[in-house]
Motif scaffolding. Structure first.
Motif, PDB file in Angstrom:
ATOM      1  N   LEU A  48       7.058  -7.862   4.526  1.00  0.00           N
ATOM      2  CA  LEU A  48       7.340  -6.903   5.462  1.00  0.00           C
ATOM      3  C   LEU A  48       6.385  -5.774   5.551  1.00  0.00           C
ATOM      4  O   LEU A  48       6.198  -5.099   4.305  1.00  0.00           O
ATOM      5  N   LEU A  49       5.948  -5.109   6.470  1.00  0.00           N
ATOM      6  CA  LEU A  49       5.245  -3.865   6.581  1.00  0.00           C
ATOM      7  C   LEU A  49       5.535  -2.959   7.681  1.00  0.00           C
ATOM      8  O   LEU A  49       6.405  -3.298   8.442  1.00  0.00           O
ATOM      9  N   MET A  50       5.184  -1.693   7.665  1.00  0.00           N
ATOM     10  CA  MET A  50       5.309  -0.838   8.697  1.00  0.00           C
ATOM     11  C   MET A  50       3.919   0.068   9.035  1.00  0.00           C
ATOM     12  O   MET A  50       3.207   0.164   8.029  1.00  0.00           O
ATOM     13  N   SER A 138       5.604   3.435  -6.232  1.00  0.00           N
ATOM     14  CA  SER A 138       4.848   2.174  -6.733  1.00  0.00           C
ATOM     15  C   SER A 138       5.903   1.226  -6.297  1.00  0.00           C
ATOM     16  O   SER A 138       7.011   1.107  -6.311  1.00  0.00           O
ATOM     17  N   LEU A 139       4.825  -0.118  -5.526  1.00  0.00           N
ATOM     18  CA  LEU A 139       5.450  -1.094  -5.257  1.00  0.00           C
ATOM     19  C   LEU A 139       4.507  -2.363  -5.424  1.00  0.00           C
ATOM     20  O   LEU A 139       3.288  -2.121  -5.644  1.00  0.00           O
ATOM     21  N   SER A 140       4.913  -3.700  -5.764  1.00  0.00           N
ATOM     22  CA  SER A 140       4.337  -4.814  -5.882  1.00  0.00           C
ATOM     23  C   SER A 140       3.948  -5.562  -4.661  1.00  0.00           C
ATOM     24  O   SER A 140       5.048  -5.868  -3.935  1.00  0.00           O
ATOM     25  N   GLN A 151      -0.075   2.958   1.534  1.00  0.00           N
ATOM     26  CA  GLN A 151       0.109   3.926   1.007  1.00  0.00           C
ATOM     27  C   GLN A 151       1.547   4.518   1.078  1.00  0.00           C
ATOM     28  O   GLN A 151       2.374   4.822   1.821  1.00  0.00           O
ATOM     29  N   GLY A 152       2.056   4.182  -0.107  1.00  0.00           N
ATOM     30  CA  GLY A 152       3.667   4.188  -0.509  1.00  0.00           C
ATOM     31  C   GLY A 152       4.447   3.362   0.502  1.00  0.00           C
ATOM     32  O   GLY A 152       3.885   2.042   0.988  1.00  0.00           O
ATOM     33  N   HIS A 157      18.585  -0.670   0.779  1.00  0.00           N
ATOM     34  CA  HIS A 157      19.559  -2.115   0.485  1.00  0.00           C
ATOM     35  C   HIS A 157      18.726  -2.965  -0.183  1.00  0.00           C
ATOM     36  O   HIS A 157      18.700  -3.991   0.055  1.00  0.00           O
ATOM     37  N   GLY A 158      17.896  -2.496  -1.070  1.00  0.00           N
ATOM     38  CA  GLY A 158      16.844  -3.502  -1.746  1.00  0.00           C
ATOM     39  C   GLY A 158      15.908  -4.288  -1.217  1.00  0.00           C
ATOM     40  O   GLY A 158      15.211  -5.076  -1.725  1.00  0.00           O
ATOM     41  N   GLN A 159      15.599  -3.887   0.027  1.00  0.00           N
ATOM     42  CA  GLN A 159      14.467  -4.139   0.820  1.00  0.00           C
ATOM     43  C   GLN A 159      13.418  -3.360   0.825  1.00  0.00           C
ATOM     44  O   GLN A 159      13.276  -2.227   1.015  1.00  0.00           O
ATOM     45  N   ILE A 160      12.129  -3.644   0.400  1.00  0.00           N
ATOM     46  CA  ILE A 160      10.773  -2.698   0.212  1.00  0.00           C
ATOM     47  C   ILE A 160      10.112  -2.593   1.715  1.00  0.00           C
ATOM     48  O   ILE A 160       9.959  -3.696   2.155  1.00  0.00           O
ATOM     49  N   TRP A 161       9.879  -1.631   2.030  1.00  0.00           N
ATOM     50  CA  TRP A 161       9.156  -1.523   3.465  1.00  0.00           C
ATOM     51  C   TRP A 161       7.903  -0.739   2.834  1.00  0.00           C
ATOM     52  O   TRP A 161       7.698   0.486   3.151  1.00  0.00           O
ATOM     53  N   PRO A 162       6.699  -1.531   2.717  1.00  0.00           N
ATOM     54  CA  PRO A 162       5.456  -0.781   2.515  1.00  0.00           C
ATOM     55  C   PRO A 162       4.622  -0.186   3.754  1.00  0.00           C
ATOM     56  O   PRO A 162       4.955  -0.837   4.866  1.00  0.00           O
TER      57      PRO A 162
END
Length: 181
Positions: A48-50, A138-140, A151-152, A157-162
């Motif tokens: 997942l990205l934005m 920081s994210l992997s 860039q960040g 809810h535990g979901q990462i959106w780079p």
């Protein structure tokens, strides 16, 4: 003014207003919100990205493309978008992933440095809005090649959106080298 049962219309309206105020429930107080960040969510493979909302000009279904001979396989071709020719790149293919199937994908049209580029992605997930308190530094990522264009990000809810940066993509050493050889 017309009289109704000894009262004027104005007096009747005032009585209705007083009754309404007596039984009215007050509106909840507006809570102060932090700064909101908005982007267009999309999926690239299983990542997942934005992209920042101000850098995405439109979202398109795949369209007929004119293939350019002698170019890398991730440059899918040139599209005619209302008289403007734009290159369309398979973003997953560029980063060494499984190429996006045209039928299920979408094209994000990005405006950068006075030109437009189409990026073929697996799926568009709509507008995503985050408060600044949800930001993470920081994210992997599953793809180390993709990491240089991030860039960040945000977590909810535990979901990462780079956050995918079109500017960082344009500075990638291989992005402008589309010709083979």
């Amino acid at each position: 003014m017309r009289q109704i049962s000894g009262q004027s219309a104005f007096e009747i309206l005032k009585a209705v207003e007083a009754g309404a105020k007596q039984y009215a429930v007050p509106l909840p107080r507006q809570q102060a919100q932090g700064k909101i960040w908005s982007g267009v969510g999309f999926r690239l493979g299983d990542q997942l990205l934005m992209a920042p909302l101000n850098e995405v000009s439109e979202i398109l279904y795949p369209m007929p493309l004119s293939r350019l001979p002698g170019t890398r396989n991730w440059l899918k071709g040139i599209a005619n978008l209302r008289g403007q020719l734009i290159p369309v790149m398979d973003l997953s293919g560029f980063f060494g992933g499984v190429p996006v199937k045209d039928r299920g994908g979408r094209i994000l049209v990005l405006n950068y440095e006075g030109g437009s580029t189409g990026l073929l992605v697996n799926q568009v997930l709509g507008l995503q809005h985050f408060e600044e308190k949800e930001a993470i530094d920081s994210l992997s990522l599953k793809s180390p090649a993709l990491a240089r264009c991030i860039q960040g990000g945000f977590e909810r809810h535990g979901q990462i959106w780079p956050v995918f940066s079109p500017h960082a993509l344009s500075q990638h050493p291989d992005f402008r080298r589309v010709a083979l050889g």
